[in-house]
Structure formats: structure tokens, C-alpha cells
Design an enzyme around this catalytic site. Structure first.
Site, PDB file in Angstrom:
ATOM      1  N   SER A 142      33.533  26.302  27.845  1.00  0.00           N
ATOM      2  CA  SER A 142      34.709  27.151  28.035  1.00  0.00           C
ATOM      3  C   SER A 142      35.936  26.278  28.259  1.00  0.00           C
ATOM      4  O   SER A 142      35.825  25.161  28.809  1.00  0.00           O
ATOM      5  CB  SER A 142      34.519  28.055  29.258  1.00  0.00           C
ATOM      6  OG  SER A 142      35.724  28.735  29.568  1.00  0.00           O
ATOM      7  N   TYR A 156      32.275  29.103  38.110  1.00  0.00           N
ATOM      8  CA  TYR A 156      32.024  29.228  36.662  1.00  0.00           C
ATOM      9  C   TYR A 156      32.629  28.041  35.912  1.00  0.00           C
ATOM     10  O   TYR A 156      31.976  27.440  35.054  1.00  0.00           O
ATOM     11  CB  TYR A 156      32.643  30.543  36.178  1.00  0.00           C
ATOM     12  CG  TYR A 156      32.719  30.707  34.679  1.00  0.00           C
ATOM     13  CD1 TYR A 156      31.611  31.135  33.947  1.00  0.00           C
ATOM     14  CD2 TYR A 156      33.905  30.462  33.994  1.00  0.00           C
ATOM     15  CE1 TYR A 156      31.683  31.297  32.566  1.00  0.00           C
ATOM     16  CE2 TYR A 156      33.989  30.621  32.620  1.00  0.00           C
ATOM     17  CZ  TYR A 156      32.879  31.038  31.915  1.00  0.00           C
ATOM     18  OH  TYR A 156      32.959  31.204  30.544  1.00  0.00           O
TER      19      TYR A 156
END
Ligand code: NAP
Length: 247
Positions: A142, A156
Site C-alpha cells: 500500500s 496497517y
């Protein structure tokens, strides 16, 4: 041809990737965790378009379930030559001082341990040294690994930092074994994941701050994954493709 395993292939980026890889001739193993209906819909779509696919339930954070997932793939007639490590989770946005150990561990066991376990099983099967015919792995990281997601989910973001490092280390470890390992880093993509973070409309909110002034579609990520898996990327390993509209 051969099998491509897409973890979390039942929704979002995984779904778009499964559909594209089926169009390219792979038999796609569509892994999912909870939503059997969604995985079944992906398989039905692929079959309706003349492709081949099967759904396999497994929680990638659980070692025994990952082993069972790969054993199921071993039963198929074709070899596994592609792995898309895509299944990932996040939890509602909050600041770091409100993170519990339970939440942090849940994120890490799925987003990091799960990726490691699937890489381990794929390498065992693909490696020339183990009698395999080689293959390619794409890890879905990501843009958060670069930004850190402050005020939203640093847990995350850190898990995706680990995915980046996994990509670098494993790509070097298996470069002489006939296996390429690469990584995509999507930015803000229209999927259900943002609802898990407590803000379904997050992509539209941030769009004005994205240089390209829009969020991305799952298919735009899927095309990059399919290219990295393909022979067109035959000299690419240990690389990172940012799909974040310039962010
Ligand atoms: P999504 O729409 O929320 O879908 C997640 C998928 O992962 C579902 O198929 C889900 O299966 C599966 N899954 C979740 N936990 C699992 C587990 N423990 N074992 C097996 N499967 C599991 O997610 P997405 O937005 O497409 O994200 C896909 C990947 O892209 C993730 O790694 C995410 O971090 C990354 N990413 C997304 C964005 C974005 O803006 N959407 C941006 C950057 C990176 P069930 O439905 O059966 O539970």
C-alpha cells in the site's frame, strides 16, 4: 496452462485480479475468508466467460489453513506458477494511543504472517531447486507503507512496510530459483475496505488532494499485477509499482 492463486480474490482488488488472470488463461484459485457467496460469484463470472476457476476458503493468518489451501491446489492437474498475496485487513481509524495489542496482532498476523506463509508454500512448489517450474509472486502492499497513515491506522501502514521488506528480501533469496517477487502499492482504490476503516466515502473525501484528482479502480491495480506476473516482466524482480495517482 497453470494456476494463479489470488488470496482475498472474492472482492475488490483481488476480484478484479482474479477475473483478469482468468482472461489471460490462468486457472484461478479464488481464496476467501468469510464470504463464500462473493467467491462463488467470482468463479461463476469467470466460468461464464469461458475461463477456469475454483474457490478455496482459508484464513491466511492460520498456518494449518494455509497448508490446506496449498494442498487443495496440489490436487489440481496444473502447477501453481503465480501467487498474488492480496488479502488484507484494517480496522476503524484511530490514533496510535488507542490501539490494543489484540488489534495490532490481528493486523500483523493477517497482513504480514499470512503473506509470509503463502510465500513459503508457493516457493516450495515453484522453486527450480525443489523440482518446480518457476513462477512469480506479487505482494499487494500500500502507499500507506510510505505515508504511515497518521491518525488513521499506523498499525496497517506498518504491516505494509513489512510487506515491502518481505518483497525485497524474498526477491533476492529466490532470484536464482526461477521465481520473481514484486510488489504493487495502491493508493486510494474504490473497494469495500474503506468501510472496514469506518469511512466508506474515504476515497471521494481525499480525491481533491490526490495529484490526479481521483481515486483508482480495482482494475487499474489488477493490470499492473497481471503485467508483473507475465513474461513481459521477465527481468523484473524486487520492484515496486506505485498505483496512487501521483501521491
Ligand atoms: P477488500 O475489498 O476489503 O477485500 C478484502 C479481501 O480479503 C476479501 O476477499 C476478504 O475475504 C479477504 N480476506 C480478508 N481477510 C482474510 C483472511 N484472513 N484470509 C483470507 N482472505 C481474507 O480489500 P481491497 O481494498 O480489495 O484490498 C486488497 C488489498 O489491497 C489489501 O491487501 C489492501 O491492504 C490493499 N490495498 C487496498 C487499498 C484500497 O484503497 N482499497 C489501498 C492500498 C492497498 P472475505 O470477503 O471472504 O472476508
Amino acid at each position: 496452462m497453470a494456476i494463479a492463486l489470488v488470496t482475498g480474490g472474492s472482492r475488490g482488488i483481488g476480484r478484479a485480479t482474479a477475473q483478469l488472470l482468468a482472461q489471460e488463461g490462468y486457472t484461478v484459485a479464488v481464496n476467501y475468508h468469510h464470504n463464500a457467496q462473493a467467491a462463488g460469484d467470482v468463479v461463476a463470472d469467470i466460468v461464464a466467460q469461458g475461463g477456469k476457476a475454483f474457490a478455496v476458503q482459508a484464513d491466511i493468518s492460520d498456518e494449518k489453513q494455509v497448508e490446506a489451501l496449498f494442498s487443495r491446489i496440489d490436487q489440481a492437474a496444473e502447477p501453481l506458477t503465480a501467487l498474488v498475496n492480496n488479502a488484507g485487513i484494517l480496522f476503524p481509524q484511530c490514533r496510535l494511543e488507542n490501539l490494543s495489542a489484540e488489534r495490532i496482532n490481528q493486523v500483523l498476523t493477517t497482513n504480514v504472517t499470512g503473506y509470509f506463509l503463502c510465500c513459503r508454500e508457493a516457493v516450495k512448489r515453484m522453486s527450480h531447486q525443489g523440482g518446480g517450474q518457476g513462477g512469480a509472486i506479487v505482494n499487494v502492499s500500500s502507499a500507506a507503507s510510505r505515508t504511515g497513515s497518521p491518525g488513521e491506522y499506523v498499525d496497517y501502514a506498518a504491516s505494509k512496510g513489512a510487506v515491502d521488506t518481505l518483497t525485497t528480501g524474498l526477491s533476492l533469496e529466490v532470484a536464482a530459483c526461477g521465481i520473481r517477487v514484486n510488489c504493487v502499492r495502491p493508493g486510494f482504490i474504490y473497494t469495500d475496505m474503506h468501510a472496514s476503516g469506518g469511512e466508506p466515502g474515504r476515497v471521494d473525501r481525499v480525491s481533491p488532494a490526490i495529484p490526479m484528482q481521483r481515486g483508482g479502480q480495482p482494475e487499474e491495480v489488477a493490470h499492473a499485477i497481471a503485467w508483473l506476473l507475465s513474461e513481459k516482466a521477465s527481468y523484473v524482480t524486487g520492484s515496486f509499482l506505485d498505483l496512487a495517482g501521483g501521491r
